[in-house]
Design a protein around this motif. Structure first.
Motif, PDB file in Angstrom:
ATOM      1  N   HIS A  15       0.808  -1.181  -0.072  1.00 54.98           N
ATOM      2  CA  HIS A  15       0.249   0.020   0.049  1.00 54.98           C
ATOM      3  C   HIS A  15       0.787   1.253  -0.002  1.00 54.98           C
ATOM      4  CE1 HIS A  15      -3.910  -1.780   0.470  1.00 54.98           C
ATOM      5  NE2 HIS A  15      -3.334  -2.843   0.784  1.00 54.98           N
ATOM      6  N   ALA A  16       1.994   1.227   0.690  1.00 60.83           N
ATOM      7  CA  ALA A  16       2.756   2.445   0.700  1.00 60.83           C
ATOM      8  C   ALA A  16       3.311   2.771  -0.852  1.00 60.83           C
ATOM      9  CB  ALA A  16       4.223   2.154   1.448  1.00 60.83           C
ATOM     10  N   ILE A  17       3.672   1.840  -1.612  1.00 57.59           N
ATOM     11  CA  ILE A  17       4.223   2.026  -2.911  1.00 57.59           C
ATOM     12  C   ILE A  17       3.199   2.358  -3.970  1.00 57.59           C
ATOM     13  CG2 ILE A  17       6.377   0.685  -2.534  1.00 57.59           C
ATOM     14  CD1 ILE A  17       4.884  -1.474  -4.284  1.00 57.59           C
ATOM     15  N   ASN A  18       2.050   2.260  -3.649  1.00 58.63           N
ATOM     16  CA  ASN A  18       0.775   2.484  -4.606  1.00 58.63           C
ATOM     17  C   ASN A  18       0.176   3.986  -4.159  1.00 58.63           C
ATOM     18  OD1 ASN A  18       0.961   0.219  -6.083  1.00 58.63           O
ATOM     19  ND2 ASN A  18      -0.184  -0.917  -4.451  1.00 58.63           N
ATOM     20  N   GLU A  19      -0.165   4.610  -5.346  1.00 59.68           N
ATOM     21  CA  GLU A  19      -0.757   6.090  -5.222  1.00 59.68           C
ATOM     22  C   GLU A  19      -2.051   5.617  -4.337  1.00 59.68           C
ATOM     23  OE1 GLU A  19       0.338   8.842  -5.706  1.00 59.68           O
ATOM     24  OE2 GLU A  19       2.337   8.195  -6.512  1.00 59.68           O
ATOM     25  N   GLY A  20      -2.481   6.267  -3.337  1.00 58.30           N
ATOM     26  CA  GLY A  20      -3.807   6.130  -2.691  1.00 58.30           C
ATOM     27  C   GLY A  20      -3.814   6.954  -1.410  1.00 58.30           C
ATOM     28  N   GLY A  21      -5.143   6.854  -0.754  1.00 60.75           N
ATOM     29  CA  GLY A  21      -5.380   7.486   0.451  1.00 60.75           C
ATOM     30  C   GLY A  21      -4.605   6.852   1.624  1.00 60.75           C
ATOM     31  N   GLU A  22      -4.182   5.631   1.550  1.00 64.66           N
ATOM     32  CA  GLU A  22      -3.596   4.851   2.596  1.00 64.66           C
ATOM     33  C   GLU A  22      -2.180   4.889   2.359  1.00 64.66           C
ATOM     34  OE1 GLU A  22      -5.867   1.505   2.567  1.00 64.66           O
ATOM     35  OE2 GLU A  22      -7.120   2.233   4.076  1.00 64.66           O
ATOM     36  N   ARG A  23      -1.647   5.483   1.309  1.00 69.28           N
ATOM     37  CA  ARG A  23       0.005   5.589   1.054  1.00 69.28           C
ATOM     38  C   ARG A  23       0.877   6.176   2.035  1.00 69.28           C
ATOM     39  NH1 ARG A  23       3.160   7.834  -4.244  1.00 69.28           N
ATOM     40  NH2 ARG A  23       5.173   6.453  -3.703  1.00 69.28           N
ATOM     41  N   ARG A  24       0.468   7.412   2.705  1.00 65.38           N
ATOM     42  CA  ARG A  24       1.086   8.136   3.438  1.00 65.38           C
ATOM     43  C   ARG A  24       1.082   7.338   4.826  1.00 65.38           C
ATOM     44  NH1 ARG A  24       0.529  11.717   7.826  1.00 65.38           N
ATOM     45  NH2 ARG A  24       2.243  13.362   7.776  1.00 65.38           N
ATOM     46  N   PRO A  25      -0.182   7.013   5.370  1.00 66.04           N
ATOM     47  CA  PRO A  25       0.188   6.233   6.898  1.00 66.04           C
ATOM     48  C   PRO A  25       0.552   4.993   6.750  1.00 66.04           C
ATOM     49  CG  PRO A  25      -2.319   6.573   5.964  1.00 66.04           C
ATOM     50  CD  PRO A  25      -1.276   7.240   5.050  1.00 66.04           C
ATOM     51  N   ALA A  26       0.560   4.088   5.826  1.00 62.66           N
ATOM     52  CA  ALA A  26       1.160   2.994   5.500  1.00 62.66           C
ATOM     53  C   ALA A  26       2.692   3.162   5.766  1.00 62.66           C
ATOM     54  CB  ALA A  26       0.974   2.189   4.414  1.00 62.66           C
ATOM     55  N   SER A  27       3.303   4.157   4.958  1.00 62.52           N
ATOM     56  CA  SER A  27       4.715   4.382   4.695  1.00 62.52           C
ATOM     57  C   SER A  27       4.955   5.031   6.050  1.00 62.52           C
ATOM     58  CB  SER A  27       4.649   5.807   3.843  1.00 62.52           C
ATOM     59  OG  SER A  27       4.440   5.325   2.383  1.00 62.52           O
ATOM     60  N   LEU A  28       4.389   5.777   6.791  1.00 66.75           N
ATOM     61  CA  LEU A  28       4.811   6.214   8.212  1.00 66.75           C
ATOM     62  C   LEU A  28       4.963   5.198   9.150  1.00 66.75           C
ATOM     63  CD1 LEU A  28       2.960   9.642   8.449  1.00 66.75           C
ATOM     64  CD2 LEU A  28       5.600   9.164   8.287  1.00 66.75           C
ATOM     65  N   VAL A  29       4.016   4.169   9.058  1.00 71.40           N
ATOM     66  CA  VAL A  29       4.177   3.122   9.799  1.00 71.40           C
ATOM     67  C   VAL A  29       5.606   2.273   9.647  1.00 71.40           C
ATOM     68  CG1 VAL A  29       3.355   0.770  10.482  1.00 71.40           C
ATOM     69  CG2 VAL A  29       1.741   2.665  10.364  1.00 71.40           C
ATOM     70  N   HIS A  83      13.751  -3.373   8.393  1.00 71.14           N
ATOM     71  CA  HIS A  83      14.560  -3.471   7.147  1.00 71.14           C
ATOM     72  C   HIS A  83      15.367  -4.939   6.959  1.00 71.14           C
ATOM     73  CE1 HIS A  83      17.267  -1.882   9.966  1.00 71.14           C
ATOM     74  NE2 HIS A  83      18.310  -2.545   9.262  1.00 71.14           N
ATOM     75  N   THR A  84      15.453  -5.680   8.282  1.00 68.41           N
ATOM     76  CA  THR A  84      16.275  -6.929   8.132  1.00 68.41           C
ATOM     77  C   THR A  84      15.424  -7.895   7.711  1.00 68.41           C
ATOM     78  OG1 THR A  84      15.707  -7.322  10.508  1.00 68.41           O
ATOM     79  CG2 THR A  84      17.785  -6.155   9.768  1.00 68.41           C
ATOM     80  N   MET A  85      13.906  -7.607   7.716  1.00 68.79           N
ATOM     81  CA  MET A  85      12.956  -8.889   7.717  1.00 68.79           C
ATOM     82  C   MET A  85      12.361  -8.686   5.954  1.00 68.79           C
ATOM     83  SD  MET A  85      12.340 -10.409  10.311  1.00 68.79           S
ATOM     84  CE  MET A  85      10.597 -11.114   9.828  1.00 68.79           C
ATOM     85  N   ILE A  86      12.638  -7.895   5.261  1.00 70.53           N
ATOM     86  CA  ILE A  86      12.276  -7.665   3.858  1.00 70.53           C
ATOM     87  C   ILE A  86      13.526  -7.632   3.027  1.00 70.53           C
ATOM     88  CG2 ILE A  86       9.828  -6.694   4.383  1.00 70.53           C
ATOM     89  CD1 ILE A  86      11.077  -4.243   3.863  1.00 70.53           C
ATOM     90  N   LYS A  87      13.082  -8.481   1.875  1.00 67.17           N
ATOM     91  CA  LYS A  87      14.427  -8.186   0.988  1.00 67.17           C
ATOM     92  C   LYS A  87      14.921  -6.947   0.652  1.00 67.17           C
ATOM     93  CE  LYS A  87      15.625 -10.591  -3.351  1.00 67.17           C
ATOM     94  NZ  LYS A  87      15.405 -11.528  -4.630  1.00 67.17           N
ATOM     95  N   ASN A  88      16.161  -6.743   0.530  1.00 67.71           N
ATOM     96  CA  ASN A  88      16.259  -5.160  -0.089  1.00 67.71           C
ATOM     97  C   ASN A  88      15.725  -4.271   0.753  1.00 67.71           C
ATOM     98  OD1 ASN A  88      17.842  -6.574  -2.027  1.00 67.71           O
ATOM     99  ND2 ASN A  88      16.175  -6.359  -3.373  1.00 67.71           N
ATOM    100  N   GLY A  89      15.786  -4.583   2.147  1.00 63.36           N
ATOM    101  CA  GLY A  89      14.997  -3.725   3.138  1.00 63.36           C
ATOM    102  C   GLY A  89      15.610  -2.351   3.068  1.00 63.36           C
ATOM    103  N   PRO A  90      16.767  -2.065   3.367  1.00 65.44           N
ATOM    104  CA  PRO A  90      17.390  -0.547   3.312  1.00 65.44           C
ATOM    105  C   PRO A  90      17.122   0.273   1.901  1.00 65.44           C
ATOM    106  CG  PRO A  90      18.942  -1.932   4.341  1.00 65.44           C
ATOM    107  CD  PRO A  90      17.797  -3.102   3.635  1.00 65.44           C
ATOM    108  N   SER A  91      17.139  -0.376   0.907  1.00 60.65           N
ATOM    109  CA  SER A  91      17.155   0.293  -0.400  1.00 60.65           C
ATOM    110  C   SER A  91      15.364   0.472  -0.634  1.00 60.65           C
ATOM    111  CB  SER A  91      17.554  -0.435  -1.513  1.00 60.65           C
ATOM    112  OG  SER A  91      17.205  -1.681  -1.656  1.00 60.65           O
ATOM    113  N   ARG A  92      14.774  -0.284  -0.116  1.00 58.64           N
ATOM    114  CA  ARG A  92      13.217  -0.139  -0.293  1.00 58.64           C
ATOM    115  C   ARG A  92      12.615   0.978   0.604  1.00 58.64           C
ATOM    116  NH1 ARG A  92      10.768  -6.152  -0.109  1.00 58.64           N
ATOM    117  NH2 ARG A  92       8.764  -5.072  -0.108  1.00 58.64           N
ATOM    118  N   LEU A  93      13.367   0.916   1.784  1.00 61.25           N
ATOM    119  CA  LEU A  93      12.802   1.909   2.567  1.00 61.25           C
ATOM    120  C   LEU A  93      13.293   3.372   2.168  1.00 61.25           C
ATOM    121  CD1 LEU A  93      12.736  -0.085   6.029  1.00 61.25           C
ATOM    122  CD2 LEU A  93      10.871   0.761   4.830  1.00 61.25           C
TER     123      LEU A  93
END
Length: 123
Positions: free
Chosen positions: A40-54, A97-107
């Motif tokens: 949800h954080a990578i898609n345009e939409g109303g929940e992008r910002r809060p999902a990103s902040l979490v 970032h240690t739990m997801i593949k390429n975590g540091p670069s994705r974040l």
């Protein structure tokens, strides 16, 4: 015969066990919740910002605050994922970032895309 003190201690232990059970989270649940929020954080939409902040708040708490308003703007599925991420970060003590593949670069990508002004201000 059990004393009042031992009864009180037994009650405190039981309460602690209940709280631990309520807060428990598995590594698999944590990983799945991170991926759910990421989608949800990578898609345009109303929940992008809060999902990103979490995600960013779990990644770098001193620099990314999660507010009650952010959590309240999530639908129930994402709110549940957010709560699992918070429990995973706090109870398991595992940085996201240690739990997801390429975590540091994705974040980092998330910061650049969703909050470019923040990065410019901190460079």
């Amino acid at each position: 015969m059990e004393t009042e003190a031992s009864t009180a201690i037994r009650g405190q232990i039981s309460e602690a066990e209940i709280i631990c059970a309520e807060l428990s989270v598995t590594v698999g649940e944590y990983h799945q919740a991170l991926e759910t929020l990421w989608s949800h954080a990578i898609n345009e939409g109303g929940e992008r910002r809060p999902a990103s902040l979490v995600l960013l708040g779990a990644y770098d708490p001193p620099n990314w605050a999660i507010t009650f308003s952010d959590l309240a703007s999530l639908d129930y599925k994402l709110l549940k994922a957010a709560m699992v991420v918070l429990r995973g970060r706090l109870v398991l003590g595992i940085e996201p970032h240690t739990m997801i593949k390429n975590g540091p670069s994705r974040l980092r990508q998330l910061m650049e895309e969703v909050f470019p002004c923040y990065l410019q201000a901190n460079q």
